[in-house]
Design a protein around this motif. Structure first.
Motif, short mmCIF file in Angstrom:
data_model
loop_
_atom_site.label_atom_id
_atom_site.label_comp_id
_atom_site.label_asym_id
_atom_site.label_seq_id
_atom_site.Cartn_x
_atom_site.Cartn_y
_atom_site.Cartn_z
N LEU A 121 0.50 15.28 -8.29
CA LEU A 121 1.59 16.30 -8.68
C LEU A 121 1.75 16.38 -10.19
CD1 LEU A 121 4.38 15.37 -5.86
CD2 LEU A 121 2.80 17.46 -5.85
N ARG A 122 0.93 15.56 -10.97
CA ARG A 122 1.06 15.48 -12.35
C ARG A 122 2.63 15.21 -12.79
NH1 ARG A 122 -3.76 15.33 -15.15
NH2 ARG A 122 -5.38 16.12 -14.09
N LEU A 123 2.96 14.10 -12.26
CA LEU A 123 4.16 13.59 -12.46
C LEU A 123 4.01 12.08 -12.68
CD1 LEU A 123 6.33 15.01 -9.52
CD2 LEU A 123 6.24 15.78 -12.09
N SER A 124 2.98 11.56 -13.33
CA SER A 124 2.66 10.34 -13.65
C SER A 124 3.67 9.87 -14.85
CB SER A 124 1.14 9.92 -14.05
OG SER A 124 0.87 10.84 -15.34
N ASP A 125 4.10 10.81 -15.44
CA ASP A 125 5.05 10.47 -16.47
C ASP A 125 6.46 10.05 -16.09
OD1 ASP A 125 5.69 12.82 -15.45
OD2 ASP A 125 6.28 13.89 -17.33
N ARG A 126 6.77 9.88 -14.58
CA ARG A 126 7.94 9.26 -14.02
C ARG A 126 7.51 7.95 -14.07
NH1 ARG A 126 11.66 13.12 -15.10
NH2 ARG A 126 11.41 14.95 -14.15
N ILE A 127 6.43 7.37 -13.80
CA ILE A 127 6.11 5.73 -13.71
C ILE A 127 6.37 5.13 -15.15
CG2 ILE A 127 4.73 4.26 -13.17
CD1 ILE A 127 2.99 6.27 -11.66
N GLU A 128 7.41 4.23 -15.04
CA GLU A 128 7.88 3.66 -16.34
C GLU A 128 7.00 2.19 -16.42
OE1 GLU A 128 12.02 2.50 -18.51
OE2 GLU A 128 11.79 2.03 -16.33
N ARG A 129 6.91 1.75 -15.35
CA ARG A 129 6.24 0.24 -15.20
C ARG A 129 5.73 0.13 -13.99
NH1 ARG A 129 9.64 -5.17 -15.14
NH2 ARG A 129 8.08 -6.48 -15.19
N GLY A 130 4.52 -0.62 -13.86
CA GLY A 130 3.88 -0.99 -12.70
C GLY A 130 2.93 0.00 -12.21
N PRO A 131 2.48 -0.21 -11.09
CA PRO A 131 2.87 -1.00 -10.01
C PRO A 131 2.23 -2.44 -10.08
CG PRO A 131 0.81 0.01 -9.15
CD PRO A 131 1.37 0.78 -10.54
N HIS A 155 0.76 -1.26 0.11
CA HIS A 155 -0.06 -0.01 -0.13
C HIS A 155 0.71 1.33 -0.06
CE1 HIS A 155 0.71 1.12 4.43
NE2 HIS A 155 0.61 -0.10 4.45
N ASN A 156 2.06 1.17 0.59
CA ASN A 156 3.04 2.29 0.48
C ASN A 156 3.20 2.78 -0.92
OD1 ASN A 156 4.36 0.45 2.97
ND2 ASN A 156 3.54 2.55 3.36
N ILE A 157 3.54 1.62 -1.80
CA ILE A 157 3.81 1.69 -3.40
C ILE A 157 2.81 2.34 -4.01
CG2 ILE A 157 4.25 0.74 -5.48
CD1 ILE A 157 6.09 -1.14 -3.92
N ILE A 158 1.49 1.97 -3.66
CA ILE A 158 0.03 2.77 -4.37
C ILE A 158 0.04 3.98 -3.89
CG2 ILE A 158 -2.13 2.63 -4.23
CD1 ILE A 158 -1.91 -0.73 -4.08
N ALA A 159 0.41 4.46 -2.54
CA ALA A 159 0.61 5.80 -2.16
C ALA A 159 1.27 6.93 -2.97
CB ALA A 159 0.72 6.00 -0.65
N ILE A 160 2.66 5.96 -3.41
CA ILE A 160 3.59 6.70 -4.09
C ILE A 160 2.85 7.15 -5.40
CG2 ILE A 160 5.62 6.59 -5.19
CD1 ILE A 160 6.68 4.96 -2.91
N CYS A 161 2.07 6.20 -6.21
CA CYS A 161 1.67 6.46 -7.34
C CYS A 161 0.55 7.54 -7.14
CB CYS A 161 0.95 5.02 -7.96
SG CYS A 161 1.99 3.78 -8.25
N ASP A 162 -0.10 7.27 -6.27
CA ASP A 162 -1.29 8.47 -5.96
C ASP A 162 -0.73 9.76 -5.80
OD1 ASP A 162 -3.60 6.67 -6.13
OD2 ASP A 162 -3.80 6.40 -4.10
N LYS A 163 0.46 9.92 -5.14
CA LYS A 163 0.96 10.96 -4.99
C LYS A 163 1.61 11.76 -6.47
CE LYS A 163 4.62 13.48 -2.24
NZ LYS A 163 5.65 13.37 -1.03
N LEU A 164 2.16 10.67 -7.16
CA LEU A 164 2.82 11.07 -8.41
C LEU A 164 1.62 11.69 -9.41
CD1 LEU A 164 5.51 8.47 -9.02
CD2 LEU A 164 5.99 10.78 -8.71
N GLY A 165 0.51 11.01 -9.12
CA GLY A 165 -0.46 11.55 -10.12
C GLY A 165 -0.99 12.92 -9.68
#
Length: 365
Positions: free
Chosen positions: A235-245, A223-233
């Motif tokens: 902040l409009r930084l979803s393009d930093r996600i290359e693969r996953g979760p 769930h900590n990883i999912i929280a990081i994804c939510d934060k990136l979204g």
């Protein structure tokens, strides 16, 4: 395996764990924002040229150094050893191999004492150290913990053109294989090796190298990883996600791959397993099993196979890259003629039509 590296008569240094990576970044402020303000690593010290960062549970000075430089690259894969005497063993071990070896009694970075740096026979810059400056371990500082808190440095991943050659050398250095990926013809595409009793302290991935594939930090739970994804979204930084979760088959870990402002790849990782018994069995995966890289069968983006960070020599010059001659994992699995399966007994047409295109180059949207 071609041109195997000879096994030194000198014993290897007794390595405890991967401890820190020194990254060269081209925009220190942007990198600091990514690793501190977005990912939540803790600043131990900083100046105009470098930022020293650690994870929540760490008690040594840092797990990551961001150093300003002209070319984004890796300056050191750094390991802690069991005692100060192991540094003498490191010098003897690598000197016998004819490697470039340098020793700095005052250390190469703040917070780290007597250190040995080498260019190993695979072309990677390694560091070994024991003496450290202790800092506050923040495990009990729950007031400082973020929803996506990074608690430990978990592992490195290195790209090398000849995986069996690299594995044999790492075994001479005292590492043990926990998992690997092979095909029926015996080609090895990747191997995971450990010193601490987890799946790996480093992995060797087949490709043009030497290069750094990623550095990985652990969280407590998925769930900590999912929280990081939510934060990136947010902040409009979803393009930093290359693969996953997702969930790896190899290592069984829950994962997320990010790219920092310079393109260095960072994995966020959790929930692998104990490997400390002396008879811990090696797990071998078929390269055509589409659950090896993602347990849910999601395809791997091509950039994950082809892009990686250069590594530096001891004078800060990028190391030349040698092309892999064995077949690449991408070519045999998601290339134009690639074949993947969910069940080993399946034939070429068993993968559902709605999945087949995902494993072919040019079909990713």
């Amino acid at each position: 395996m071609t041109h195997a590296i000879p096994t030194p008569l000198a014993p290897p240094p007794d390595i405890l764990r991967c401890a820190y990576m020194e990254l060269v970044v081209t925009d220190l402020a942007a990198s600091r924002n990514f690793y501190v303000d977005v990912l939540g690593l803790v600043v131990t010290e900083e100046d105009d040229d470098a930022v020293y960062l650690r994870s929540i549970e760490e008690f040594i000075h840092h797990n990551l150094v961001l150093r300003r430089g002209p070319v984004a690259a890796v300056a050191a894969f750094s390991y802690r050893v069991r005692s100060p005497q192991e540094l003498d063993r490191a010098v003897a071990f690598y000197t016998e191999l004819g490697c470039e070896v340098r020793r700095a009694p005052e250390g190469y970075t703040r917070g780290i004492g007597d250190s040995v740096r080498v260019i190993d026979p695979l072309g990677f810059p390694y560091e070994f150290f024991y003496d450290v400056e202790h800092v506050e371990r923040l495990a009990w500082r729950y007031d400082l913990h973020t929803p996506g808190a990074l608690v430990r440095l978990d592992h490195f991943n290195q790209v090398t053109p000849d995986v069996p050659r690299a594995v044999k050398f790492m075994e001479d250095l005292g590492f043990r294989v926990t998992e690997d990926i092979q095909d029926a013809e015996g080609t090895t595409y990747a191997a995971w090796l450990r010193r601490k009793p987890t799946v790996h302290d480093t992995a060797m991935t087949g490709g043009d190298g030497p290069r750094m594939h990623h550095v990985a930090f652990a969280t407590h739970e998925k769930h900590n990883i999912i929280a990081i994804c939510d934060k990136l979204g947010a902040l409009r930084l979803s393009d930093r996600i290359e693969r996953g979760p997702g969930r790896h088959g190899v290592s069984n870990a829950f994962y997320l791959y990010l790219r920092d402002p310079d393109g260095h790849r960072v994995e966020i990782y959790t929930q692998d397993y104990w490997t400390g018994d002396p008879d811990n069995p090696v797990v071998t995966w078929d390269v055509h099993d589409n659950q090896r890289r993602d347990w849910w069968g999601n395809p791997v983006v091509p950039s994950w196979y082809t892009e990686a960070s250069p590594v530096l020599d001891l004078d800060g010059v990028p190391q030349p890259v040698v092309a892999r001659t064995d077949t690449s994992e991408m070519a045999v699995t998601i290339g134009a003629d690639g074949f993947s399966y969910t069940r080993p007994e399946d034939d070429d047409d068993a993968l559902p039509s709605w999945k087949q295109g995902e494993y072919k180059l040019g079909h990713q949207l």
